[in-house]
Design a protein around this motif. Structure first.
Motif, PDB file in Angstrom:
ATOM      1  N   VAL A 271       0.844  -1.206   0.000  1.00  0.00           N
ATOM      2  CA  VAL A 271       0.000   0.000   0.000  1.00  0.00           C
ATOM      3  C   VAL A 271       0.877   1.253   0.000  1.00  0.00           C
ATOM      4  O   VAL A 271       0.625   2.203  -0.757  1.00  0.00           O
ATOM      5  N   THR A 272       1.924   1.232   0.788  1.00  0.00           N
ATOM      6  CA  THR A 272       2.828   2.386   0.847  1.00  0.00           C
ATOM      7  C   THR A 272       3.480   2.630  -0.506  1.00  0.00           C
ATOM      8  O   THR A 272       3.518   3.766  -1.001  1.00  0.00           O
ATOM      9  N   VAL A 273       3.975   1.536  -1.130  1.00  0.00           N
ATOM     10  CA  VAL A 273       4.629   1.664  -2.449  1.00  0.00           C
ATOM     11  C   VAL A 273       3.641   2.218  -3.466  1.00  0.00           C
ATOM     12  O   VAL A 273       3.963   3.104  -4.270  1.00  0.00           O
ATOM     13  N   LEU A 274       2.410   1.704  -3.422  1.00  0.00           N
ATOM     14  CA  LEU A 274       1.374   2.140  -4.356  1.00  0.00           C
ATOM     15  C   LEU A 274       1.103   3.642  -4.204  1.00  0.00           C
ATOM     16  O   LEU A 274       1.022   4.384  -5.196  1.00  0.00           O
ATOM     17  N   ILE A 275       0.984   4.083  -2.971  1.00  0.00           N
ATOM     18  CA  ILE A 275       0.694   5.501  -2.720  1.00  0.00           C
ATOM     19  C   ILE A 275       1.877   6.369  -3.169  1.00  0.00           C
ATOM     20  O   ILE A 275       1.691   7.383  -3.850  1.00  0.00           O
ATOM     21  N   VAL A 276       3.099   5.914  -2.839  1.00  0.00           N
ATOM     22  CA  VAL A 276       4.289   6.686  -3.227  1.00  0.00           C
ATOM     23  C   VAL A 276       4.399   6.732  -4.751  1.00  0.00           C
ATOM     24  O   VAL A 276       4.674   7.790  -5.340  1.00  0.00           O
ATOM     25  N   ALA A 277       4.132   5.581  -5.423  1.00  0.00           N
ATOM     26  CA  ALA A 277       4.210   5.527  -6.895  1.00  0.00           C
ATOM     27  C   ALA A 277       3.184   6.464  -7.514  1.00  0.00           C
ATOM     28  O   ALA A 277       3.467   7.185  -8.474  1.00  0.00           O
ATOM     29  N   MET A 278       1.996   6.486  -6.951  1.00  0.00           N
ATOM     30  CA  MET A 278       0.940   7.346  -7.488  1.00  0.00           C
ATOM     31  C   MET A 278       1.345   8.821  -7.370  1.00  0.00           C
ATOM     32  O   MET A 278       1.221   9.585  -8.337  1.00  0.00           O
ATOM     33  N   ILE A 279       1.865   9.189  -6.219  1.00  0.00           N
ATOM     34  CA  ILE A 279       2.270  10.584  -6.007  1.00  0.00           C
ATOM     35  C   ILE A 279       3.435  10.929  -6.943  1.00  0.00           C
ATOM     36  O   ILE A 279       3.463  11.995  -7.578  1.00  0.00           O
ATOM     37  N   GLY A 280       4.394   9.990  -7.096  1.00  0.00           N
ATOM     38  CA  GLY A 280       5.561  10.206  -7.954  1.00  0.00           C
ATOM     39  C   GLY A 280       5.160  10.401  -9.409  1.00  0.00           C
ATOM     40  O   GLY A 280       5.597  11.358 -10.072  1.00  0.00           O
ATOM     41  N   LEU A 281       4.294   9.498  -9.888  1.00  0.00           N
ATOM     42  CA  LEU A 281       3.837   9.597 -11.290  1.00  0.00           C
ATOM     43  C   LEU A 281       3.084  10.896 -11.518  1.00  0.00           C
ATOM     44  O   LEU A 281       3.255  11.576 -12.536  1.00  0.00           O
ATOM     45  N   ASP A 282       2.258  11.252 -10.555  1.00  0.00           N
ATOM     46  CA  ASP A 282       1.474  12.480 -10.647  1.00  0.00           C
ATOM     47  C   ASP A 282       2.404  13.689 -10.780  1.00  0.00           C
ATOM     48  O   ASP A 282       2.203  14.553 -11.648  1.00  0.00           O
ATOM     49  N   LEU A 283       3.434  13.726  -9.935  1.00  0.00           N
ATOM     50  CA  LEU A 283       4.399  14.837  -9.973  1.00  0.00           C
ATOM     51  C   LEU A 283       5.138  14.867 -11.302  1.00  0.00           C
ATOM     52  O   LEU A 283       5.317  15.924 -11.914  1.00  0.00           O
TER      53      LEU A 283
ATOM     54  N   VAL B 285      -9.506   7.871  -9.783  1.00  0.00           N
ATOM     55  CA  VAL B 285      -9.653   6.412  -9.944  1.00  0.00           C
ATOM     56  C   VAL B 285      -8.574   5.685  -9.137  1.00  0.00           C
ATOM     57  O   VAL B 285      -8.856   4.775  -8.338  1.00  0.00           O
ATOM     58  N   VAL B 286      -7.293   6.134  -9.338  1.00  0.00           N
ATOM     59  CA  VAL B 286      -6.193   5.454  -8.633  1.00  0.00           C
ATOM     60  C   VAL B 286      -6.344   5.612  -7.120  1.00  0.00           C
ATOM     61  O   VAL B 286      -6.187   4.660  -6.344  1.00  0.00           O
ATOM     62  N   GLY B 287      -6.712   6.854  -6.696  1.00  0.00           N
ATOM     63  CA  GLY B 287      -6.923   7.092  -5.265  1.00  0.00           C
ATOM     64  C   GLY B 287      -8.020   6.199  -4.717  1.00  0.00           C
ATOM     65  O   GLY B 287      -7.887   5.625  -3.634  1.00  0.00           O
TER      66      GLY B 287
END
Lengths: 146, 453
Positions: B53-65, B198-200
């Motif tokens: 879950v942590t990796v997923l959240i970090v990846a989502m924030i990273g991709l977004d940035l 959607v990802v969130g």
């Protein structure tokens, strides 16, 4: 008979309130025959009449069919109805016979339960013969309970 | 067959809960069996799930940035290109008009050079569909401009009009291109917001699922622990009843032995040798009875007793009780301790054990001195008993709270090594602790700390 035993006989004679033709009548109940023999040997004498039972039910039978007794000496834990339970029931029906309870149990609550009976003493096994005799004399000397 | 013996507690009139005398649960029947569904929270799956879950959240924030930054760069590049195109076209128009109206050949040549430089700059950015064609046409018109100054030539005026029209068209086209890009960027923004939603949402669902699973496992685990505690309580109650019964059964046969030894001593003219033997039998039975009592006390000493008592009252009471044993002892007390979270009977027993130990292990070389002190220390009441007895060596001090341990110097003293073990276990069960400090042939100090009431 030794001097000690004779002194005991005399002590008891002073406490007798006449349940049986000048003799002290003692009911002994214990599931261990060796303990019964020991208590008989310790308490026996010409002025003493001893009846015995080896269970709680036997003690009830003894009290109802062969009573009254001047003193009851009984084990706390016996088969077919414990001694404590028999004595409680006896007290409820108005019996005021003095009792000495003997036990190998160490539960501290037993002392309170025995005290609740009134005119009762508790002895822990293994007890000294002198303690048994003095307990019997002591309960017989105590005032009658209600 | 019905047993003639009452249940362990029934003969005392105690209330026995239905589970108290139940049989010991079989393997698989309780929560401890191997067939029981696994309820204990496993460490690794939980750590892995949380890590995922942590990796997923970090990846989502990273991709977004990353995409936001890329989008910002593209947007500024497009705006810059559009603005440059429009400025270049205006420059070309200005240079072309000056070229046409130049007064000298040199000025005309200078204007043409400047115009050609602007043309060269515009060349690589004329890439929008349809723009190229219009740019080629404008280049053709610019190429037709004369080398030398011209006066009042109709053909030049017509060329100038055509050139103006071509440049206006190109400027309009660039404006249109910019607006198209802006529309595309806005659409991308909307798309990015939706993809974030959607990802969130997916991440939230995963987190909710994992949390639900964790809560379910934890609640099952809690139920299992409660069940185990209940089973443990029942087993303890059974063990206690068994220990009481075992003590009773052991003390029973001792009674005739002790009693007949007494009766033998009453026999008239008993030979001294026989009397000595009878006394030894009596002493042995008394010792045996003490061992049985102590073993029973040890077996139940792990159970925390409830109640409270005043240390200032218990100590004098115990001293009075032990008066005969303390007759030739120089006893001092300093009682500053308060209420202890321990029943009076238990605290008395602890103190009797400690003082009894001090008396037993007295030194023959000097009169015995015993100091009893109590004081409050933070949330505890400290009780210490110090004597100037035989003391003990460091090795014995290390094992002194172990059941049945007898130090090298203890063998002259009667006992069976249970007293301090019982004290330590009882104190531990009450949430306190025991400490011992001793120097051989000098002193022994035992300090116990018990929670305040």
């Amino acid at each position: 008979m030794t001097n000690v035993a004779v002194r005991f006989q005399n002590r008891l004679a002073g406490e007798v309130r006449g349940t049986g033709q000048g003799k002290v009548r003692i009911a002994i109940a214990d599931d261990d025959p060796d303990s019964i023999d020991l208590m008989k040997a310790a308490l026996t004498g010409p002025a003493i009449e001893i009846e015995e039972a080896t269970s709680g039910a036997g003690l009830v039978g003894l009290l109802t069919r062969r009573g009254p007794f001047d003193v009851i000496v009984t084990d706390v834990l016996m088969p077919w109805s414990p001694g404590l339970q028999v004595l409680r029931a006896a007290r409820r029906t108005g019996w005021t016979t003095p009792v000495v309870l003997v036990t190998g149990l160490t539960d501290p609550s037993i002392a309170d339960k025995v005290a609740g009976l009134g005119k009762a003493r508790l002895l822990r096994k293994p007890f000294a013969i002198a303690d048994l005799r003095s307990a019997v004399a002591e309960v017989m000397r105590a005032p009658r309970c209600a | 067959m019905i047993s003639p013996w009452p249940r362990p507690d029934a003969w005392l009139g105690n209330k026995v809960s239905p589970g108290t005398v139940s049989k010991t649960p079989e393997r698989g029947e309780s929560g401890l069996g191997k067939h029981e569904p696994r309820a204990v929270l496993q460490r690794w799956p939980v750590i892995l799930a949380l890590a995922a879950v942590t990796v997923l959240i970090v990846a989502m924030i990273g991709l977004d940035l990353h995409f936001s930054q890329k989008e910002a760069l593209t947007t500024s590049e497009i705006i810059e290109n559009t603005q440059r195109s429009i400025v270049l076209l205006k420059d070309i128009r200005w240079e072309a008009k000056r070229l046409v109206t130049a007064r000298t050949v040199e000025e005309a040549a200078r204007r043409r050079r400047a115009m050609l430089e602007d043309e060269a700059r515009y060349e690589p950015i004329a890439s929008y569909p349809g723009e190229r064609k219009k740019w080629e046409r404008l280049k053709g018109l610019l190429a037709r401009l004369p080398e030398a100054p011209v006066r009042d030539d109709d053909s030049i005026l017509a060329l100038e009009d055509s050139m103006d029209t071509a440049i206006d068209e190109l400027v309009a086209l660039n404006n249109q291109e910019g607006q198209g890009h802006f529309a595309a960027i806005r659409a991308a923004h909307v798309q990015a917001i939706w993809s974030d939603v959607v990802v969130g949402g997916v991440v939230l669902c995963i987190v909710a699922l994992i949390s639900g699973w964790l809560l379910r496992v934890l609640s099952r685990q809690r139920r299992m622990i409660l069940k185990e505690v209940r089973l443990l309580d029942e087993k303890n109650a059974e063990l206690e009843a068994f220990a009481g019964r075992a003590a009773h059964d052991l003390r029973g046969p001792m009674n005739p032995i002790r009693g007949y030894a007494d009766l033998i001593l009453e026999v008239p003219a008993l030979p001294d040798k026989a009397a000595g033997m009878a006394r030894k039998i009596r002493r042995a039975v008394d010792r045996m009875a003490k061992v049985v009592d102590d073993m029973l006390a040890l077996s139940i000493s792990g159970r925390p007793p409830e109640g409270c008592s005043s240390s200032a009252l218990v100590v004098p009471h115990v001293i009075e009780e032990m008066g005969a044993e303390l007759q030739d002892v120089a006893l001092s007390t300093k009682l500053d301790g308060g209420q202890v979270g321990c029943p009076e009977g238990v605290l008395s027993q602890i103190l009797r054990n400690l003082v009894g130990n001090a008396i037993k292990f007295r030194s023959r070389a000097r009169p015995l001195r015993v100091a009893i002190e109590t004081r409050d220390v933070d949330s505890m009441v400290e009780l210490s008993v110090e004597d100037n007895g035989v003391g003990m060596d460091p090795e014995s001090a290390k094992h002194v709270f172990e059941p049945f341990y007898r130090g090298l110097t203890d063998h002259e003293v009667p006992g069976h090594g249970l007293g301090l073990a019982i004290v330590e276990r009882t104190v531990r069960a009450l949430g306190g602790r025991c400490e011992l400090s001793s120097v051989l042939d000098r002193y022994t100090r035992i300090t116990i700390r018990l929670p305040r009431a």
